[in-house]
Structure formats: C-alpha cells, structure tokens
Scaffold this active site. Sequence first.
Site, PDB file in Angstrom:
ATOM      1  N   THR A  24       0.864  -1.189   0.000  1.00 41.13           N
ATOM      2  CA  THR A  24       0.000   0.000   0.000  1.00 41.13           C
ATOM      3  C   THR A  24       0.900   1.238   0.000  1.00 41.13           C
ATOM      4  OG1 THR A  24      -0.135   0.132   2.422  1.00 41.13           O
ATOM      5  CG2 THR A  24      -1.741  -1.280   1.326  1.00 41.13           C
TER       6      THR A  24
ATOM      7  N   LYS B  82       8.274   1.245   2.515  1.00 39.70           N
ATOM      8  CA  LYS B  82       9.398   1.703   3.333  1.00 39.70           C
ATOM      9  C   LYS B  82       8.985   2.105   4.740  1.00 39.70           C
ATOM     10  CE  LYS B  82       9.475   3.349  -0.514  1.00 39.70           C
ATOM     11  NZ  LYS B  82       9.353   4.193  -1.690  1.00 39.70           N
TER      12      LYS B  82
ATOM     13  N   GLU C  98      13.144  -6.586   0.619  1.00 37.68           N
ATOM     14  CA  GLU C  98      14.187  -6.175  -0.325  1.00 37.68           C
ATOM     15  C   GLU C  98      13.752  -4.968  -1.155  1.00 37.68           C
ATOM     16  OE1 GLU C  98      17.515  -7.610  -0.871  1.00 37.68           O
ATOM     17  OE2 GLU C  98      17.486  -5.599  -1.711  1.00 37.68           O
TER      18      GLU C  98
ATOM     19  N   VAL D   1      14.336  -0.794  -0.655  1.00 38.86           N
ATOM     20  CA  VAL D   1      15.492   0.008  -1.091  1.00 38.86           C
ATOM     21  C   VAL D   1      15.884  -0.442  -2.504  1.00 38.86           C
ATOM     22  CG1 VAL D   1      17.888   0.659  -0.594  1.00 38.86           C
ATOM     23  CG2 VAL D   1      16.323   0.184   1.293  1.00 38.86           C
TER      24      VAL D   1
ATOM     25  N   GLY E  81       5.372   5.205 -13.466  1.00 40.54           N
ATOM     26  CA  GLY E  81       5.217   4.321 -12.294  1.00 40.54           C
ATOM     27  C   GLY E  81       6.359   4.411 -11.304  1.00 40.54           C
TER      28      GLY E  81
ATOM     29  N   GLU F 225       5.869   8.097  -6.014  1.00 40.86           N
ATOM     30  CA  GLU F 225       4.907   7.718  -4.990  1.00 40.86           C
ATOM     31  C   GLU F 225       3.546   8.309  -5.367  1.00 40.86           C
ATOM     32  OE1 GLU F 225       5.842   5.667  -2.269  1.00 40.86           O
ATOM     33  OE2 GLU F 225       7.575   5.579  -3.577  1.00 40.86           O
TER      34      GLU F 225
ATOM     35  N   ASP G  44      11.653  10.182   0.766  1.00 42.27           N
ATOM     36  CA  ASP G  44      11.763   8.774   0.348  1.00 42.27           C
ATOM     37  C   ASP G  44      13.203   8.274   0.549  1.00 42.27           C
ATOM     38  OD1 ASP G  44      10.591   6.440  -1.392  1.00 42.27           O
ATOM     39  OD2 ASP G  44      12.473   6.987  -2.373  1.00 42.27           O
TER      40      ASP G  44
ATOM     41  N   LYS H  20      14.992   5.410   3.137  1.00 46.41           N
ATOM     42  CA  LYS H  20      15.915   4.364   2.661  1.00 46.41           C
ATOM     43  C   LYS H  20      17.251   4.428   3.412  1.00 46.41           C
ATOM     44  CE  LYS H  20      13.641   4.097  -1.794  1.00 46.41           C
ATOM     45  NZ  LYS H  20      13.457   4.725  -3.095  1.00 46.41           N
TER      46      LYS H  20
HETATM   47  N1  LIG Z   1       6.440   1.765  -7.756  1.00 47.13           N
HETATM   48  C1  LIG Z   1       7.708   1.666  -7.423  1.00 47.13           C
HETATM   49  O1  LIG Z   1       8.607   1.858  -8.239  1.00 47.13           O
HETATM   50  C2  LIG Z   1       8.089   1.261  -6.028  1.00 47.13           C
HETATM   51  C3  LIG Z   1       9.405   0.885  -5.778  1.00 47.13           C
HETATM   52  C4  LIG Z   1       9.770   0.492  -4.471  1.00 47.13           C
HETATM   53  C5  LIG Z   1       8.815   0.559  -3.460  1.00 47.13           C
HETATM   54  N2  LIG Z   1       7.553   0.972  -3.746  1.00 47.13           N
HETATM   55  C6  LIG Z   1       6.579   0.999  -2.663  1.00 47.13           C
HETATM   56  O2  LIG Z   1       5.628  -0.044  -2.875  1.00 47.13           O
HETATM   57  C7  LIG Z   1       4.338   0.368  -2.431  1.00 47.13           C
HETATM   58  C8  LIG Z   1       3.335   0.208  -3.566  1.00 47.13           C
HETATM   59  O3  LIG Z   1       3.762   0.999  -4.651  1.00 47.13           O
HETATM   60  P1  LIG Z   1       2.831   1.137  -5.936  1.00 47.13           P
HETATM   61  O4  LIG Z   1       3.663   1.760  -6.972  1.00 47.13           O
HETATM   62  O5  LIG Z   1       2.112  -0.123  -6.200  1.00 47.13           O
HETATM   63  O6  LIG Z   1       1.791   2.204  -5.377  1.00 47.13           O
HETATM   64  P2  LIG Z   1       0.307   2.491  -5.936  1.00 47.13           P
HETATM   65  O7  LIG Z   1      -0.056   3.837  -5.441  1.00 47.13           O
HETATM   66  O8  LIG Z   1       0.241   2.188  -7.384  1.00 47.13           O
HETATM   67  O9  LIG Z   1      -0.563   1.380  -5.198  1.00 47.13           O
HETATM   68  C9  LIG Z   1      -0.862   1.388  -3.845  1.00 47.13           C
HETATM   69  C10 LIG Z   1      -2.205   0.727  -3.708  1.00 47.13           C
HETATM   70  O10 LIG Z   1      -2.496   0.550  -2.328  1.00 47.13           O
HETATM   71  C11 LIG Z   1      -3.872   0.772  -2.131  1.00 47.13           C
HETATM   72  N3  LIG Z   1      -4.070   1.132  -0.718  1.00 47.13           N
HETATM   73  C12 LIG Z   1      -3.714   2.274  -0.098  1.00 47.13           C
HETATM   74  N4  LIG Z   1      -4.036   2.207   1.203  1.00 47.13           N
HETATM   75  C13 LIG Z   1      -4.639   1.007   1.396  1.00 47.13           C
HETATM   76  C14 LIG Z   1      -5.222   0.351   2.516  1.00 47.13           C
HETATM   77  N5  LIG Z   1      -5.259   0.934   3.709  1.00 47.13           N
HETATM   78  N6  LIG Z   1      -5.740  -0.894   2.350  1.00 47.13           N
HETATM   79  C15 LIG Z   1      -5.713  -1.492   1.141  1.00 47.13           C
HETATM   80  N7  LIG Z   1      -5.179  -0.908   0.033  1.00 47.13           N
HETATM   81  C16 LIG Z   1      -4.654   0.310   0.165  1.00 47.13           C
HETATM   82  C17 LIG Z   1      -4.229   1.893  -3.088  1.00 47.13           C
HETATM   83  O11 LIG Z   1      -5.622   1.889  -3.387  1.00 47.13           O
HETATM   84  C18 LIG Z   1      -3.366   1.556  -4.304  1.00 47.13           C
HETATM   85  O12 LIG Z   1      -4.077   0.751  -5.244  1.00 47.13           O
HETATM   86  C19 LIG Z   1       4.495   1.805  -1.925  1.00 47.13           C
HETATM   87  O13 LIG Z   1       4.655   1.756  -0.534  1.00 47.13           O
HETATM   88  C20 LIG Z   1       5.783   2.284  -2.581  1.00 47.13           C
HETATM   89  O14 LIG Z   1       6.477   3.215  -1.785  1.00 47.13           O
HETATM   90  C21 LIG Z   1       7.165   1.305  -5.000  1.00 47.13           C
HETATM   91  N1  LIG Z   2       9.176   6.501  -5.587  1.00 47.38           N
HETATM   92  C1  LIG Z   2      10.305   5.678  -5.353  1.00 47.38           C
HETATM   93  C2  LIG Z   2       9.932   4.230  -5.559  1.00 47.38           C
HETATM   94  C3  LIG Z   2      10.997   3.309  -5.073  1.00 47.38           C
HETATM   95  O1  LIG Z   2      11.067   3.308  -3.672  1.00 47.38           O
HETATM   96  C4  LIG Z   2      11.434   6.078  -6.295  1.00 47.38           C
HETATM   97  O2  LIG Z   2      11.180   6.862  -7.212  1.00 47.38           O
HETATM   98  O3  LIG Z   2      12.565   5.624  -6.122  1.00 47.38           O
END
Ligand SMILES: NC(=O)c1ccc[n+]([C@@H]2O[C@H](COP(=O)([O-])OP(=O)(O)OC[C@H]3O[C@@H](n4cnc5c(N)ncnc54)[C@H](O)[C@@H]3O)[C@@H](O)[C@H]2O)c1
Ligand SMILES: N[C@@H](CCO)C(=O)O
Length: 363
Positions: free
Chosen positions: A99, A128, A152, A155, A209, A212, A223, A227
């Site tokens: 989430t 994170k 993993e 970060v 994508g 955040e 962010d 990390k």
């Molecule tokens: N996208 C990236 O490149 C990336 C890289 C590393 C880490 N992350 C982390 O991974 C996580 C997910 O990233 P993402 O790109 O899929 O984000 P996103 O915004 O596309 O998806 C997050 C989803 O979580 C849902 N959500 C929010 N709160 C919720 C709750 N309380 N209960 C159920 N669902 C809930 C939202 O509706 C949304 O669909 C984030 O914490 C992000 O920081 C993302």
């Molecule tokens: N929003 C983050 C996703 C990975 O944590 C980034 O751009 O690096």
Amino acid sequence: MVRYDLALIGFGGVNRALAELISQRGDRLAEELGFTLRVVAITDLRAGSLVDTDGIDLAPLLAAEPGELDFSGLTGGNADPRSEWVIREVPADIVVEATFTNPTDGEPALSHVRWALEAGKHVCTTNKGPVALAGRALRVLAEQRGIGFEFEGAVLSGTPVLRTAQRLLAGLEITGVQGIMNGTSNYILGRLEEGIELPAAIAEAQELGYAEADPTADIEGHDVQLKVLILANEILGADLRRADVCCEGISSVTPQEVQDAVTKGLHWKLVGSATLRADGTVDARVALLALPAHHPLAGISGPLNAVTFHTDLLGSVTVSGPGAGRMETAYALLSDIIAIHQGRHADDDTAPLYPVLQETHRG
Ligand SMILES: NC(=O)c1ccc[n+]([C@@H]2O[C@H](COP(=O)([O-])OP(=O)(O)OC[C@H]3O[C@@H](n4cnc5c(N)ncnc54)[C@H](O)[C@@H]3O)[C@@H](O)[C@H]2O)c1
Ligand SMILES: N[C@@H](CCO)C(=O)O
C-alpha cells in the site's frame, strides 16, 4: 510441490505486477524454484476486497483498467477492503504488503505488517514506512514467531541491495553506505538537464510508475531519508529515528541551475549516505550535491540507482540497477518469497536462513 497462498494488501502498480508475474511465469517458477504461488485474497482501498480460498482467477482482474476495478460485484467480493479481517483471518501463508508509503508514522501499512506477523503469517513488503520506522520491533516479532519478514523492495526496488549486504558481504566490516536511491528524483534531475520544467518531469515520472502516490516524498527527499534510515539501521546496526537523518530535496533547483552545472562538468544528484563514525555512532543524511563527471555516481541516470558499500577488506563495492518501476519492484517481492521458501526448506544440516540473517545484524 510446495504451494504458498498469498494475500495481497494493496492492488496498485506493484502488486498488480506481481499478479502478472504469477500468471505469466507461474509454471516456469514452479519448475525452477520448486514452489507454486496462488493468490487467495486481495484488498485495496479503491477496489474493495476479494477472497477465494481456492485461488482467485487473476486473468479478469489483470484485463481490467486499474482505475476500473471494483470487487464488490464479484463472488467473494466486498466494497470494503476489510484489510484487518483479511490479514488476520483468511488462511494465507504470506501477506504481501504494497500500500502507500506513509513517511510520518508508517500507517496503515505498519498495522498490516504487525497483524500478519501476529497471525503467524510470513510478510514481504515494498513499503518503506514500516521497515524504516519500526523495522527492529517487527523483526523481533517475526523472529519470536519463527517466520519471515522480508523487504528487499524497500530500497532500490528489485535491485538486491539489502541481501547483497546481509549475505554476500557477510564477514566484512561495512563502514558506510552512499548512493542515489530515488528513481523519481534522479529521473527528474536528468530531465531538468534536458530543459524540461519540474511539473512536466514529475508528471512523466508518475506516468512511468516511479513516483509515490504523493510525489512530495520523492521531491523533498523523504523517500531517500527512509531508505537511508533502513540502511543505517539494518546494515550499520544503528538505531536511528527519521529526525536523525538530515534531509533536503530537489524542489529548489531550477532547469537553468542544472544546465549551468553541466556546462561546468557537474551533475546535480540527490545523494543518501550513512557513515559509521569512530565512536560507533552513525551519521546519516540526504543531500543535493553537484558531482564532478568522474564521480562514480555522476553517471547514474534516469530511474537507474546505485548504492556503494564502503568495506574494510574489499574497499568500495557498488550495486547498481533500477531504483523504481512496477515490475522491477514486483521482482523484489518474488525474491522475498524465494527467501522465505529457502528459509523454510533449508536442509537440516544447513544453518537455517533466518538465524544466519539475525547474526549479521549488529544490534
Ligand atoms: N512503484 C515503485 O517503483 C516502487 C518501488 C519500491 C517501493 N515501492 C513501494 O511499494 C508500495 C506500492 O507501490 P505502488 O507503486 O504499487 O503504489 P500504488 O499507489 O500504485 O498502489 C498502492 C495501492 O495501495 C492501495 N491502498 C492504499 N491504502 C490502502 C489500505 N489501507 N488498504 C488497502 N489498500 C490500500 C491503493 O488503493 C493503491 O491501489 C508503496 O509503498 C511504494 O512506496 C514502490
Ligand atoms: N518513488 C520511489 C519508488 C521506489 O522506492 C522512487 O522513485 O525511487
């Protein structure tokens, strides 16, 4: 063949990409890794919740546009995410938390992770917040229950930074960590060098994508701050809080400044670092630096990120790869599931995985 039933908490870019991986590569993964994966529950703030203990048919969900998903009309579906009930009560082996990251208090993801560990379920997360703000307590909880807590993707998405330090560099003294750890801001700085204005560059990073849900954390350095906190606490054995990590972002820099720097052979980079001091404490910070072209981090561009470990016996060791991206981060979750599988199925005469990992942490 071992099968793991998964509960996906959050069905945004990353967990959808994991569902795609499972759909497209399930057979190959079974052949290569010796286990199969089945999704038995999904919860999402917008789509609601969906439960099928015989395994959810992922194809129609992946065919739908992300914004159009609504589980309420489906068998086993509900308009309410019911995340606590799903995490605690639905029989699943692994809870996959993806989430939104909340840099302030980690919630509600922190509760999601805690509920899962309390229920004796393995957890993997790309979030994170819980890892940076409560990693130690969650790790202790997982250790007490003898279950896996893997993160993993917190970060550098799927690029193996944490496992590299904990496993491949085991036995070395790691004295510092420095790197470019945010794909969005690094992508944006590159676009500013090309003359694109900040709002347009942010919109591109969101579309791709990387950013955040609220890109403020990417732009203002929070962010990277999380990390750095994770690296300081997990790798250098510190016990820092978020306020201990000085932080700046990229919002104050203009395309003109970035372009002027290039004419002088400099590249602006948002650099996170954690350094062990002589007295055993750790200095941790996020700083916007103009690096000379010959600096090893100056050539790390776009969503590419890099982390350098400073070690006693090997000198500097750098891991470089994607820092963000939906599928890249879904791979991190798969690597976590593999780690959980290997931990559960280590040979009797081999040291179990989790105790080995625990011993590598100092503190
Ligand atoms: N996208 C990236 O490149 C990336 C890289 C590393 C880490 N992350 C982390 O991974 C996580 C997910 O990233 P993402 O790109 O899929 O984000 P996103 O915004 O596309 O998806 C997050 C989803 O979580 C849902 N959500 C929010 N709160 C919720 C709750 N309380 N209960 C159920 N669902 C809930 C939202 O509706 C949304 O669909 C984030 O914490 C992000 O920081 C993302
Ligand atoms: N929003 C983050 C996703 C990975 O944590 C980034 O751009 O690096």
